[in-house]
Design a protein around this motif. Sequence first.
Motif, PDB file in Angstrom:
ATOM      1  N   GLY A 179     -33.943 -82.055 -21.039  1.00 37.06           N
ATOM      2  CA  GLY A 179     -32.891 -83.107 -21.455  1.00 37.06           C
ATOM      3  C   GLY A 179     -31.980 -83.597 -20.335  1.00 37.06           C
ATOM      4  N   ALA A 180     -31.747 -82.555 -19.518  1.00 35.96           N
ATOM      5  CA  ALA A 180     -31.029 -82.987 -18.101  1.00 35.96           C
ATOM      6  C   ALA A 180     -32.004 -83.745 -17.302  1.00 35.96           C
ATOM      7  CB  ALA A 180     -30.679 -81.829 -17.375  1.00 35.96           C
ATOM      8  N   TRP A 181     -33.222 -83.318 -17.276  1.00 38.30           N
ATOM      9  CA  TRP A 181     -34.354 -84.251 -16.398  1.00 38.30           C
ATOM     10  C   TRP A 181     -34.321 -85.553 -16.876  1.00 38.30           C
ATOM     11  CZ3 TRP A 181     -38.982 -86.298 -17.739  1.00 38.30           C
ATOM     12  CH2 TRP A 181     -39.610 -86.811 -16.654  1.00 38.30           C
ATOM     13  N   TRP A 182     -34.351 -85.746 -18.210  1.00 40.54           N
ATOM     14  CA  TRP A 182     -34.688 -87.118 -18.862  1.00 40.54           C
ATOM     15  C   TRP A 182     -33.549 -87.821 -18.583  1.00 40.54           C
ATOM     16  CZ3 TRP A 182     -38.726 -89.364 -20.473  1.00 40.54           C
ATOM     17  CH2 TRP A 182     -38.641 -90.600 -21.245  1.00 40.54           C
ATOM     18  N   ILE A 183     -32.260 -87.287 -18.745  1.00 40.46           N
ATOM     19  CA  ILE A 183     -31.097 -88.261 -18.809  1.00 40.46           C
ATOM     20  C   ILE A 183     -30.966 -88.448 -17.191  1.00 40.46           C
ATOM     21  CG2 ILE A 183     -28.727 -88.008 -18.653  1.00 40.46           C
ATOM     22  CD1 ILE A 183     -28.784 -86.374 -21.298  1.00 40.46           C
ATOM     23  N   GLY A 184     -31.081 -87.612 -16.319  1.00 43.99           N
ATOM     24  CA  GLY A 184     -31.113 -87.776 -14.885  1.00 43.99           C
ATOM     25  C   GLY A 184     -32.366 -89.026 -14.318  1.00 43.99           C
ATOM     26  N   ARG A 185     -33.210 -89.140 -15.064  1.00 47.34           N
ATOM     27  CA  ARG A 185     -34.274 -90.009 -14.786  1.00 47.34           C
ATOM     28  C   ARG A 185     -33.995 -91.317 -15.341  1.00 47.34           C
ATOM     29  NH1 ARG A 185     -38.348 -92.057 -18.124  1.00 47.34           N
ATOM     30  NH2 ARG A 185     -40.267 -92.702 -16.923  1.00 47.34           N
ATOM     31  N   GLU A 186     -33.402 -91.288 -16.597  1.00 48.82           N
ATOM     32  CA  GLU A 186     -32.880 -92.742 -16.808  1.00 48.82           C
ATOM     33  C   GLU A 186     -31.676 -93.074 -16.190  1.00 48.82           C
ATOM     34  OE1 GLU A 186     -31.530 -92.033 -20.862  1.00 48.82           O
ATOM     35  OE2 GLU A 186     -33.682 -92.291 -21.538  1.00 48.82           O
ATOM     36  N   ALA A 187     -30.987 -92.376 -15.362  1.00 48.18           N
ATOM     37  CA  ALA A 187     -29.837 -92.689 -14.533  1.00 48.18           C
ATOM     38  C   ALA A 187     -30.367 -93.254 -13.230  1.00 48.18           C
ATOM     39  CB  ALA A 187     -28.976 -91.376 -14.257  1.00 48.18           C
ATOM     40  N   ARG A 188     -31.502 -92.519 -12.722  1.00 46.69           N
ATOM     41  CA  ARG A 188     -32.050 -92.974 -11.373  1.00 46.69           C
ATOM     42  C   ARG A 188     -32.846 -94.399 -11.662  1.00 46.69           C
ATOM     43  NH1 ARG A 188     -33.636 -87.518 -11.501  1.00 46.69           N
ATOM     44  NH2 ARG A 188     -35.632 -88.163 -12.356  1.00 46.69           N
ATOM     45  N   LEU A 189     -33.148 -94.458 -12.676  1.00 47.38           N
ATOM     46  CA  LEU A 189     -34.063 -96.028 -13.147  1.00 47.38           C
ATOM     47  C   LEU A 189     -32.836 -96.750 -13.200  1.00 47.38           C
ATOM     48  CD1 LEU A 189     -36.938 -94.719 -15.479  1.00 47.38           C
ATOM     49  CD2 LEU A 189     -37.229 -95.521 -13.348  1.00 47.38           C
ATOM     50  N   GLU A 190     -32.000 -96.451 -13.835  1.00 46.36           N
ATOM     51  CA  GLU A 190     -30.805 -97.753 -13.818  1.00 46.36           C
ATOM     52  C   GLU A 190     -30.355 -97.955 -12.627  1.00 46.36           C
ATOM     53  OE1 GLU A 190     -28.500-100.445 -15.815  1.00 46.36           O
ATOM     54  OE2 GLU A 190     -30.079 -99.085 -16.727  1.00 46.36           O
ATOM     55  N   GLY A 191     -30.161 -96.894 -11.584  1.00 47.88           N
ATOM     56  CA  GLY A 191     -29.438 -96.996 -10.464  1.00 47.88           C
ATOM     57  C   GLY A 191     -30.344 -97.970  -9.374  1.00 47.88           C
ATOM     58  N   MET A 192     -32.012 -97.803  -9.689  1.00 49.29           N
ATOM     59  CA  MET A 192     -32.659 -98.581  -8.876  1.00 49.29           C
ATOM     60  C   MET A 192     -33.008 -99.881  -9.404  1.00 49.29           C
ATOM     61  SD  MET A 192     -35.834 -95.847  -8.728  1.00 49.29           S
ATOM     62  CE  MET A 192     -37.286 -96.870  -8.722  1.00 49.29           C
ATOM     63  N   LYS A 193     -32.622-100.279 -10.671  1.00 45.81           N
ATOM     64  CA  LYS A 193     -32.638-101.626 -11.345  1.00 45.81           C
ATOM     65  C   LYS A 193     -31.351-102.203 -10.760  1.00 45.81           C
ATOM     66  CE  LYS A 193     -32.441-103.876 -15.880  1.00 45.81           C
ATOM     67  NZ  LYS A 193     -32.266-103.603 -17.262  1.00 45.81           N
ATOM     68  N   LEU A 194     -30.300-101.536 -10.743  1.00 42.57           N
ATOM     69  CA  LEU A 194     -29.275-102.262 -10.144  1.00 42.57           C
ATOM     70  C   LEU A 194     -29.119-102.672  -8.630  1.00 42.57           C
ATOM     71  CD1 LEU A 194     -26.282-100.340 -11.815  1.00 42.57           C
ATOM     72  CD2 LEU A 194     -26.976-102.399 -12.490  1.00 42.57           C
ATOM     73  N   GLU A 195     -29.826-101.734  -8.028  1.00 51.43           N
ATOM     74  CA  GLU A 195     -30.212-102.150  -6.425  1.00 51.43           C
ATOM     75  C   GLU A 195     -31.045-103.241  -6.349  1.00 51.43           C
ATOM     76  OE1 GLU A 195     -31.714 -98.828  -4.387  1.00 51.43           O
ATOM     77  OE2 GLU A 195     -29.878 -97.502  -4.655  1.00 51.43           O
TER      78      GLU A 195
END
Length: 82
Positions: A64-80
């Motif tokens: 769960g922590a990996w999945w939530i972190g993955r979603e946060a990283r993808l969201e951060g990349m999308k914002l960049e």
Amino acid sequence: ETYVQKGWRKCKEQPIVPLGVVLTCMAFLGATRSMRTGNKASFNRYLRFRVVAQGVTVLGCVAGAWWIGREARLEGMKLERE
């Protein structure tokens, strides 16, 4: 967000963790009952089940922590990109 609402939201985010906790508690209750009746074989079986249930809980937390972190990283990349 109240304490209960936060807990319910966390259970929805990581459904394996509450399941593992419930299974672990059931194993402890079963082991306690077996110990009181003197059934050593059943007691050992419940303790082994407890180890498996705790393993499922830990794996659920890690996944769960990996999945939530993955979603946060993808969201951060999308914002960049924007």
